[in-house]
Design a protein around this motif. Structure first.
Motif, PDB file in Angstrom:
ATOM      1  N   HIS A  77     -45.107  11.550 -11.250  1.00 11.37           N
ATOM      2  CA  HIS A  77     -43.779  10.984 -11.043  1.00 11.37           C
ATOM      3  C   HIS A  77     -42.926  11.194 -12.294  1.00 11.37           C
ATOM      4  O   HIS A  77     -43.422  11.219 -13.426  1.00 11.37           O
ATOM      5  CB  HIS A  77     -43.895   9.485 -10.732  1.00 11.37           C
ATOM      6  N   ALA A  78     -41.626  11.351 -12.092  1.00  9.49           N
ATOM      7  CA  ALA A  78     -40.702  11.588 -13.214  1.00  9.49           C
ATOM      8  C   ALA A  78     -40.787  10.484 -14.257  1.00  9.49           C
ATOM      9  O   ALA A  78     -40.660  10.741 -15.463  1.00  9.49           O
ATOM     10  CB  ALA A  78     -39.274  11.714 -12.689  1.00  9.49           C
ATOM     11  N   VAL A  79     -41.003   9.246 -13.824  1.00 13.08           N
ATOM     12  CA  VAL A  79     -41.112   8.120 -14.765  1.00 13.08           C
ATOM     13  C   VAL A  79     -42.299   8.315 -15.696  1.00 13.08           C
ATOM     14  O   VAL A  79     -42.187   8.177 -16.923  1.00 13.08           O
ATOM     15  CB  VAL A  79     -41.228   6.776 -13.999  1.00 13.08           C
ATOM     16  N   GLN A  80     -43.458   8.624 -15.124  1.00  8.15           N
ATOM     17  CA  GLN A  80     -44.657   8.780 -15.939  1.00  8.15           C
ATOM     18  C   GLN A  80     -44.611  10.044 -16.796  1.00  8.15           C
ATOM     19  O   GLN A  80     -45.169  10.070 -17.906  1.00  8.15           O
ATOM     20  CB  GLN A  80     -45.907   8.756 -15.061  1.00  8.15           C
ATOM     21  N   HIS A 113     -43.297  -2.944 -15.120  1.00  9.95           N
ATOM     22  CA  HIS A 113     -43.060  -2.282 -13.842  1.00  9.95           C
ATOM     23  C   HIS A 113     -41.606  -2.415 -13.392  1.00  9.95           C
ATOM     24  O   HIS A 113     -41.059  -1.493 -12.770  1.00  9.95           O
ATOM     25  CB  HIS A 113     -44.023  -2.822 -12.787  1.00  9.95           C
ATOM     26  N   ALA A 114     -40.976  -3.539 -13.702  1.00  8.88           N
ATOM     27  CA  ALA A 114     -39.538  -3.661 -13.415  1.00  8.88           C
ATOM     28  C   ALA A 114     -38.767  -2.619 -14.227  1.00  8.88           C
ATOM     29  O   ALA A 114     -37.785  -2.036 -13.747  1.00  8.88           O
ATOM     30  CB  ALA A 114     -39.058  -5.073 -13.739  1.00  8.88           C
ATOM     31  N   GLY A 115     -39.236  -2.371 -15.457  1.00  6.18           N
ATOM     32  CA  GLY A 115     -38.628  -1.311 -16.263  1.00  6.18           C
ATOM     33  C   GLY A 115     -38.852   0.058 -15.659  1.00  6.18           C
ATOM     34  O   GLY A 115     -37.946   0.902 -15.625  1.00  6.18           O
ATOM     35  N   PHE A 116     -40.059   0.313 -15.146  1.00  2.00           N
ATOM     36  CA  PHE A 116     -40.329   1.584 -14.471  1.00  2.00           C
ATOM     37  C   PHE A 116     -39.390   1.767 -13.275  1.00  2.00           C
ATOM     38  O   PHE A 116     -38.854   2.857 -13.045  1.00  2.00           O
ATOM     39  CB  PHE A 116     -41.772   1.604 -13.965  1.00  2.00           C
ATOM     40  N   LEU A 117     -39.211   0.706 -12.486  1.00  2.00           N
ATOM     41  CA  LEU A 117     -38.334   0.790 -11.309  1.00  2.00           C
ATOM     42  C   LEU A 117     -36.890   1.039 -11.712  1.00  2.00           C
ATOM     43  O   LEU A 117     -36.160   1.781 -11.037  1.00  2.00           O
ATOM     44  CB  LEU A 117     -38.442  -0.493 -10.488  1.00  2.00           C
ATOM     45  N   THR A 118     -36.469   0.426 -12.822  1.00  2.00           N
ATOM     46  CA  THR A 118     -35.107   0.641 -13.322  1.00  2.00           C
ATOM     47  C   THR A 118     -34.914   2.097 -13.717  1.00  2.00           C
ATOM     48  O   THR A 118     -33.905   2.729 -13.357  1.00  2.00           O
ATOM     49  CB  THR A 118     -34.839  -0.265 -14.531  1.00  2.00           C
ATOM     50  N   LEU A 119     -35.883   2.650 -14.447  1.00  2.00           N
ATOM     51  CA  LEU A 119     -35.800   4.048 -14.854  1.00  2.00           C
ATOM     52  C   LEU A 119     -35.850   4.957 -13.641  1.00  2.00           C
ATOM     53  O   LEU A 119     -35.108   5.951 -13.565  1.00  2.00           O
ATOM     54  CB  LEU A 119     -36.950   4.369 -15.815  1.00  2.00           C
ATOM     55  N   SER A 120     -36.687   4.626 -12.665  1.00  2.00           N
ATOM     56  CA  SER A 120     -36.802   5.449 -11.464  1.00  2.00           C
ATOM     57  C   SER A 120     -35.466   5.526 -10.728  1.00  2.00           C
ATOM     58  O   SER A 120     -35.034   6.612 -10.302  1.00  2.00           O
ATOM     59  CB  SER A 120     -37.884   4.880 -10.541  1.00  2.00           C
ATOM     60  N   GLN A 121     -34.809   4.376 -10.591  1.00  2.00           N
ATOM     61  CA  GLN A 121     -33.489   4.376  -9.936  1.00  2.00           C
ATOM     62  C   GLN A 121     -32.493   5.199 -10.737  1.00  2.00           C
ATOM     63  O   GLN A 121     -31.688   5.958 -10.182  1.00  2.00           O
ATOM     64  CB  GLN A 121     -32.989   2.945  -9.766  1.00  2.00           C
ATOM     65  N   HIS A 122     -32.525   5.053 -12.060  1.00  2.00           N
ATOM     66  CA  HIS A 122     -31.587   5.781 -12.918  1.00  2.00           C
ATOM     67  C   HIS A 122     -31.787   7.291 -12.803  1.00  2.00           C
ATOM     68  O   HIS A 122     -30.814   8.060 -12.849  1.00  2.00           O
ATOM     69  CB  HIS A 122     -31.776   5.337 -14.370  1.00  2.00           C
ATOM     70  N   LEU A 123     -33.048   7.699 -12.642  1.00  2.00           N
ATOM     71  CA  LEU A 123     -33.353   9.131 -12.511  1.00  2.00           C
ATOM     72  C   LEU A 123     -33.102   9.651 -11.101  1.00  2.00           C
ATOM     73  O   LEU A 123     -33.204  10.851 -10.853  1.00  2.00           O
ATOM     74  CB  LEU A 123     -34.817   9.380 -12.901  1.00  2.00           C
ATOM     75  N   GLY A 124     -32.788   8.734 -10.185  1.00  2.00           N
ATOM     76  CA  GLY A 124     -32.506   9.132  -8.812  1.00  2.00           C
ATOM     77  C   GLY A 124     -33.727   9.470  -7.994  1.00  2.00           C
ATOM     78  O   GLY A 124     -33.633  10.145  -6.963  1.00  2.00           O
ATOM     79  N   SER A 125     -34.899   8.987  -8.421  1.00  2.00           N
ATOM     80  CA  SER A 125     -36.123   9.295  -7.690  1.00  2.00           C
ATOM     81  C   SER A 125     -36.197   8.499  -6.386  1.00  2.00           C
ATOM     82  O   SER A 125     -35.854   7.315  -6.339  1.00  2.00           O
ATOM     83  CB  SER A 125     -37.343   8.972  -8.553  1.00  2.00           C
ATOM     84  N   GLY A 140     -55.084  -1.598 -15.688  1.00  2.00           N
ATOM     85  CA  GLY A 140     -55.245  -2.692 -14.739  1.00  2.00           C
ATOM     86  C   GLY A 140     -54.055  -2.864 -13.816  1.00  2.00           C
ATOM     87  O   GLY A 140     -54.192  -3.404 -12.714  1.00  2.00           O
ATOM     88  N   CYS A 141     -52.901  -2.375 -14.242  1.00  2.00           N
ATOM     89  CA  CYS A 141     -51.685  -2.492 -13.435  1.00  2.00           C
ATOM     90  C   CYS A 141     -51.430  -1.250 -12.598  1.00  2.00           C
ATOM     91  O   CYS A 141     -50.363  -1.124 -11.989  1.00  2.00           O
ATOM     92  CB  CYS A 141     -50.499  -2.769 -14.350  1.00  2.00           C
ATOM     93  N   SER A 142     -52.354  -0.307 -12.599  1.00  2.00           N
ATOM     94  CA  SER A 142     -52.329   0.928 -11.801  1.00  2.00           C
ATOM     95  C   SER A 142     -51.579   2.090 -12.437  1.00  2.00           C
ATOM     96  O   SER A 142     -51.573   3.195 -11.895  1.00  2.00           O
ATOM     97  CB  SER A 142     -51.764   0.685 -10.386  1.00  2.00           C
ATOM     98  N   ALA A 143     -50.937   1.865 -13.583  1.00  2.00           N
ATOM     99  CA  ALA A 143     -50.235   2.959 -14.260  1.00  2.00           C
ATOM    100  C   ALA A 143     -51.199   3.747 -15.140  1.00  2.00           C
ATOM    101  O   ALA A 143     -52.192   3.201 -15.625  1.00  2.00           O
ATOM    102  CB  ALA A 143     -49.099   2.402 -15.113  1.00  2.00           C
ATOM    103  N   PRO A 144     -50.926   5.031 -15.374  1.00  2.00           N
ATOM    104  CA  PRO A 144     -51.775   5.795 -16.284  1.00  2.00           C
ATOM    105  C   PRO A 144     -51.615   5.295 -17.713  1.00  2.00           C
ATOM    106  O   PRO A 144     -50.515   4.948 -18.148  1.00  2.00           O
ATOM    107  CB  PRO A 144     -51.257   7.230 -16.137  1.00  2.00           C
ATOM    108  N   ASP A 160     -39.214   8.593  -4.733  1.00  2.00           N
ATOM    109  CA  ASP A 160     -40.649   8.392  -4.596  1.00  2.00           C
ATOM    110  C   ASP A 160     -40.999   6.968  -5.031  1.00  2.00           C
ATOM    111  O   ASP A 160     -40.827   6.617  -6.202  1.00  2.00           O
ATOM    112  CB  ASP A 160     -41.397   9.401  -5.464  1.00  2.00           C
ATOM    113  N   PRO A 161     -41.492   6.118  -4.127  1.00  5.62           N
ATOM    114  CA  PRO A 161     -41.770   4.729  -4.485  1.00  5.62           C
ATOM    115  C   PRO A 161     -43.037   4.543  -5.315  1.00  5.62           C
ATOM    116  O   PRO A 161     -43.243   3.481  -5.901  1.00  5.62           O
ATOM    117  CB  PRO A 161     -41.916   4.041  -3.125  1.00  5.62           C
ATOM    118  N   ILE A 162     -43.890   5.575  -5.378  1.00  4.89           N
ATOM    119  CA  ILE A 162     -45.137   5.453  -6.128  1.00  4.89           C
ATOM    120  C   ILE A 162     -44.878   5.940  -7.556  1.00  4.89           C
ATOM    121  O   ILE A 162     -45.297   7.028  -7.969  1.00  4.89           O
ATOM    122  CB  ILE A 162     -46.285   6.237  -5.465  1.00  4.89           C
ATOM    123  N   TYR A 163     -44.199   5.101  -8.307  1.00 10.26           N
ATOM    124  CA  TYR A 163     -43.751   5.487  -9.650  1.00 10.26           C
ATOM    125  C   TYR A 163     -44.886   5.474 -10.669  1.00 10.26           C
ATOM    126  O   TYR A 163     -44.682   5.899 -11.811  1.00 10.26           O
ATOM    127  CB  TYR A 163     -42.618   4.566 -10.116  1.00 10.26           C
TER     128      TYR A 163
END
Length: 332
Positions: free
Chosen positions: A161-164, A139-151, A186-190, A153-156
């Protein structure tokens, strides 16, 4: 479709007491099936065994380099860690460097599996946090990618979402299949489904990837090598992934997934392995993956980490040797 086959057996004295049935595939670098058991076309949810696929966009997009991620952080992005301080301290530091906190993680709080940390939590009357979640590195990796993509939307973890979307594109490209759908992990990601053959094909890609290849191959090689360089971050002390990677001196990358899934990446042979035990038993999956690794000649059959899972004694509360867990008929 082929029926699942016996992959691990529980013997009590002279009696076969239980059988763990499953499917497994070994793929070569071209995606061809080298060996299989059961049904290679079985549709499966790889669960946490797909984390290196989900981490491909983190590296391939340039986000990992833009944020100066280390090999340890890349290993954590593929980890199902046990919430020990060596895991949680690194995740908290990673979040801090992103200007974020525990509240920004979309995974739920999880009681740590690390015994020492769990005892300390009880002694101090503390509550588990999201960074204790075994998937917090991913999830820290997802947040890193989300910031890099300029998203913004906090529900990554939302599939839209662009990350998924990036994760799904990498997953389908490397499995060479259109996923029939997903389940929520279990961690809520698809968690996207594929055939067992498709997952093994993707692992063979990781096995054959080199630093001199294209952008995706370089990303796969970095993630694979980070995992086998830092096996204690991928899982933790006493865990099968960590102990078996140590037993093979970093020659193989291993990753378990919930409900008895396992993958192996073997660079020296350029092969990938995917395994599913249909009853969801962890002991069955650990026994079967050890049997396959021994069969492939990359794991010593008499190494203590092997014997803990394959041909392992079953002791009762008095310490009596009452039986064993053995490789199933598929490997005999």
């Amino acid at each position: 479709m082929n029926a699942p086959v016996s992959m691990a057996e529980i013997w009590r004295g002279p009696f076969l007491e239980s059988i763990h049935m499953g499917h497994a595939v070994v793929c070569g670098e071209g995606g061809e099936i080298i060996e299989s058991w059961g049904d290679p076309s079985a549709i499966v949810l790889p669960r946490s065994s797909s984390k290196m696929l989900q981490a491909i966009p983190l590296v391939e997009s340039g986000a990992a380099d833009a944020f100066g991620l280390t090999g340890e952080q890349l290993a954590l992005s593929c980890a199902s860690h046990q919430g020990a301080p060596m895991h949680t301290d690194r995740v908290q530091s990673w979040l801090k460097n992103l200007g974020l906190s525990d509240d920004d993680l979309n995974c739920g709080p999880q009681t740590p599996r690390d015994e020492a940390d769990l005892i300390l939590m009880h002694k101090t009357d503390s509550s588990p946090c999201r960074y204790h979640n075994n998937c917090s590195g991913k999830h820290a990796g997802f947040l890193t990618l989300s910031q890099h993509l300029g998203s913004k939307d906090p529900i990554y973890v939302d599939p839209s979402h662009a990350v998924q979307k990036a994760c799904l594109a990498a997953f389908e490209d490397l499995t060479e299949e259109t996923s029939p759908g997903y389940g929520i992990d279990g961690c809520s990601a698809p968690n996207y489904a594929a055939s067992l053959h498709g997952i093994a094909r993707a692992m063979a890609f990781f096995a054959s990837a080199t630093d001199g290849g294209n952008t995706r191959q370089k990303a796969a090689a970095r993630l694979r090598d980070a995992m086998r360089t830092y096996p204690e971050l991928v899982a933790g002390n006493g865990r099968a992934c960590t102990e078996l990677m140590h037993a093979m001196d970093g020659r193989v990358t291993l990753k378990t997934g919930a409900e008895a899934f396992f993958i192996a990446i073997v660079p020296e042979k350029k092969i990938g392995v995917a395994l599913k035990i249909v009853d969801g038993s962890t002991r069955g999956a650990e026994c079967a993956i050890a049997a396959i690794l021994v069969r492939l000649g990359v794991l010593e059959p008499n190494h203590p980490a092997t014997l803990k899972r394959l041909n392992a004694p079953i002791l009762n509360f008095a310490g009596q040797h009452t039986g064993e867990i053995r490789a199933g008929l598929a490997f005999q």
